[in-house]
Write a protein that holds these residues in place. Structure first.
Motif, PDB file in Angstrom:
ATOM      1  N   ASN A 300       9.106   2.116 -13.480  1.00 14.59           N
ATOM      2  CA  ASN A 300       9.289   3.570 -13.450  1.00 14.59           C
ATOM      3  C   ASN A 300       8.001   4.354 -13.230  1.00 14.59           C
ATOM      4  N   PRO A 302       6.085   4.780 -10.539  1.00 13.90           N
ATOM      5  CA  PRO A 302       6.110   5.685  -9.379  1.00 13.90           C
ATOM      6  C   PRO A 302       6.910   6.952  -9.643  1.00 13.90           C
ATOM      7  N   THR A 303       8.065   6.821 -10.317  1.00 15.84           N
ATOM      8  CA  THR A 303       8.869   7.995 -10.665  1.00 15.84           C
ATOM      9  C   THR A 303       8.113   8.915 -11.607  1.00 15.84           C
ATOM     10  N   HIS A 306       5.538  10.788  -9.576  1.00 15.87           N
ATOM     11  CA  HIS A 306       6.181  11.711  -8.641  1.00 15.87           C
ATOM     12  C   HIS A 306       6.715  12.948  -9.370  1.00 15.87           C
ATOM     13  N   GLU A 360      -3.098  -0.727 -11.095  1.00 14.56           N
ATOM     14  CA  GLU A 360      -1.678  -0.439 -10.842  1.00 14.56           C
ATOM     15  C   GLU A 360      -1.368   1.023 -11.127  1.00 14.56           C
ATOM     16  N   THR A 361      -1.900   1.519 -12.232  1.00 16.77           N
ATOM     17  CA  THR A 361      -1.661   2.917 -12.603  1.00 16.77           C
ATOM     18  C   THR A 361      -2.187   3.868 -11.527  1.00 16.77           C
ATOM     19  N   ARG A 363      -2.854   3.135  -8.405  1.00 16.66           N
ATOM     20  CA  ARG A 363      -2.087   2.938  -7.167  1.00 16.66           C
ATOM     21  C   ARG A 363      -0.830   3.792  -7.168  1.00 16.66           C
ATOM     22  N   ASP A 364      -0.109   3.797  -8.288  1.00 15.61           N
ATOM     23  CA  ASP A 364       1.129   4.577  -8.365  1.00 15.61           C
ATOM     24  C   ASP A 364       0.842   6.077  -8.371  1.00 15.61           C
ATOM     25  N   GLY A 367       0.060   6.913  -4.879  1.00 16.42           N
ATOM     26  CA  GLY A 367       1.284   6.836  -4.101  1.00 16.42           C
ATOM     27  C   GLY A 367       2.135   8.080  -4.226  1.00 16.42           C
ATOM     28  N   ALA A 368       2.004   8.781  -5.344  1.00 15.62           N
ATOM     29  CA  ALA A 368       2.744  10.027  -5.540  1.00 15.62           C
ATOM     30  C   ALA A 368       2.046  11.220  -4.887  1.00 15.62           C
TER      31      ALA A 368
END
Length: 455
Positions: A300, A302-303, A306, A360-361, A363-364, A367-368
């Protein structure tokens, strides 16, 4: 010979030996087996004593000893030696199979302290010893674990997970947190601060990094008992919406807002972070998330970013303050890691909690659409914070037991102390990541230097 080959040879020899061991072990054999296992399992550099059920004491190798592990009966060690070890040792402590006297943080990292080289013959003897101890241990009741229904990290299940952890008792948390009830890493810039001073310094540190200004609108995701919301409104004159899934935190937080006379600036609500944008898109100048991302889950993330990105106006800033899993090479081989991978914390403390490495954090977040502007690792500060919490819990042990019961008290005593070791040793990190949402022209409202943060 490789480590795997050593254990394979040892297992073969142990299986042959096991066929010859049919009778119950004598007290002398149990004691000898315990001493042999402890000699192999305990760290060679050890600051705590170990006391067997018959009074035998294995003194600390580093004196003076700061703690003592006491095996309460001949069953204790056998119950601690089930696999995975972290689960067996943790559950044995919750049941009262052993006690820890003195500085519990010196003992709490026991399942990851293995540093003794082994030969196939030694492995075979140890496995035979473990078999003897476990045959004597007998069945043991399992402590009460978290029981959640539904899909992990669905709205309904997240609500259950938060309720399990945070709705335990406001009075219990009040015993060992600071006066603001800030349940996250403090900030000790001088190294001499009290817990109250360190938490105030942390709130100030966050507000400065966000460059809060009077009249701005701040969203606090996972607002806890309202400490950051109240501080930001009172010190910087911002309008704050804090959201939480804990009804107990919400009640306490609202009471604290009213007591501070800040009801005109601070609004706390029982709301999922995924529901904020639908009602208030692009409304906020700044966003804080302190100790909340650990509950989101890898799938979750990425969500999560976002939703935060959409809630923030162009040019705004977000502070993501979260525990991270270290990406340093593991200190122990894979077979040792496998023996200690029982998920004790997930089963008993933070159900569905997931710690992600920083890469990872970020990156996400990127990505948003976020731009990473600053990252600070405060892991040593969290070790100091946890030591303060541990000292407070020890000082109020009797009251804590009365509020949450013996088993839950022991759980928190062990968990906090184990986390001290995690942050000290670098297995856990604490990252403050400052993220920006550039406007259409790529502008972000930040000065050219971070010197103002440390003025």
């Amino acid at each position: 010979m490789t480590t795997g080959a050593v254990w394979a040879a040892g297992l073969t020899a142990a299986a042959l030996a096991a066929q010859q061991v049919r009778r119950p072990p004598t007290p002398t054999e149990l004691r000898a087996a315990a001493l042999d296992v402890l000699d192999a399992a305990l760290p060679q550099r050890r600051t705590f004593d170990v006391q067997l059920w018959d009074g035998t004491v294995l003194p600390a190798t580093v004196q003076p000893a700061s703690a003592r592990l006491v095996l309460n009966s001949e069953h204790s060690l056998g119950r601690m030696l089930g696999f995975p070890l972290d689960l067996s040792v943790g559950e044995a402590y919750l049941r009262g199979d052993f006690e820890i006297e003195g500085d519990i943080s010196e003992v709490a990292g026991l399942t990851t302290a293995f540093d003794t080289p082994l030969t196939p013959a030694r492995v075979a003897r140890l496995l035979r010893d473990v078999q003897r101890l476990r045959s004597q241990a007998g069945p043991a009741p399992r402590p009460v674990q978290a029981r959640l229904d539904g899909t992990p990290h669905s709205r309904e299940r997240d609500q259950q997970a938060i309720t399990y952890h945070y709705d335990l008792s406001n009075d219990f948390y009040r015993l060992w947190l600071d006066r603001r009830m800030v349940y996250s890493c403090g900030y000790f810039p001088a190294g001499t601060e009290t817990l109250d001073q360190a938490q105030t310094a942390k709130l100030e540190h966050i507000c400065r990094k966000l460059r809060l200004k009077p009249g701005e609108r701040l969203l606090d995701i996972g607002c806890g008992w309202g400490g950051l919301a109240i501080y930001a409104a009172g010190q910087y004159g911002v309008e704050v919406l804090g959201v939480t899934l804990s009804e107990a935190q919400l009640r306490e937080g609202r009471a604290r807002v009213e007591a501070a006379g800040l009801g005109h600036l601070v609004r706390l609500e029982l709301r999922d972070y995924r529901d904020v944008v639908a009602q208030e898109p692009g409304r906020f100048d700044k966003i804080t998330s302190v100790g909340m991302a650990e509950h989101v889950g890898r799938a979750n993330m990425p969500t999560y970013f976002h939703e935060a990105y959409k809630a923030l106006r162009p040019g705004g800033l977000m502070m993501n303050h979260a525990i991270g899993a270290s990406v340093q090479p593991p200190k122990f081989p894979k077979w040792v890691q496998a023996l200690t991978a029982g998920g004790f914390v997930q089963k008993y403390v933070f159900p569905d909690g997931e710690l992600l490495p920083l890469w990872e954090t970020l990156r996400d977040a990127e990505g948003a659409g976020f731009e990473v502007r600053d990252v600070e690792n405060l892991r040593e500060h969290y070790a100091r914070t946890l030591l303060c919490w541990s000292d407070n819990l020890e000082a109020h042990g009797e009251k804590a037991r009365a509020l949450v019961g013996e088993e839950r008290f022991r759980l928190w005593r062990l968990y906090i102390a184990a986390c001290v070791n995690g942050f000290r040793g670098g297995q856990l990190d604490l990252y403050q990541s400052l993220l920006a949402k550039p406007d259409e022209e790529g502008r972000v409202e930040l000065p050219p230097s971070r010197a103002d943060v440390y003025r």
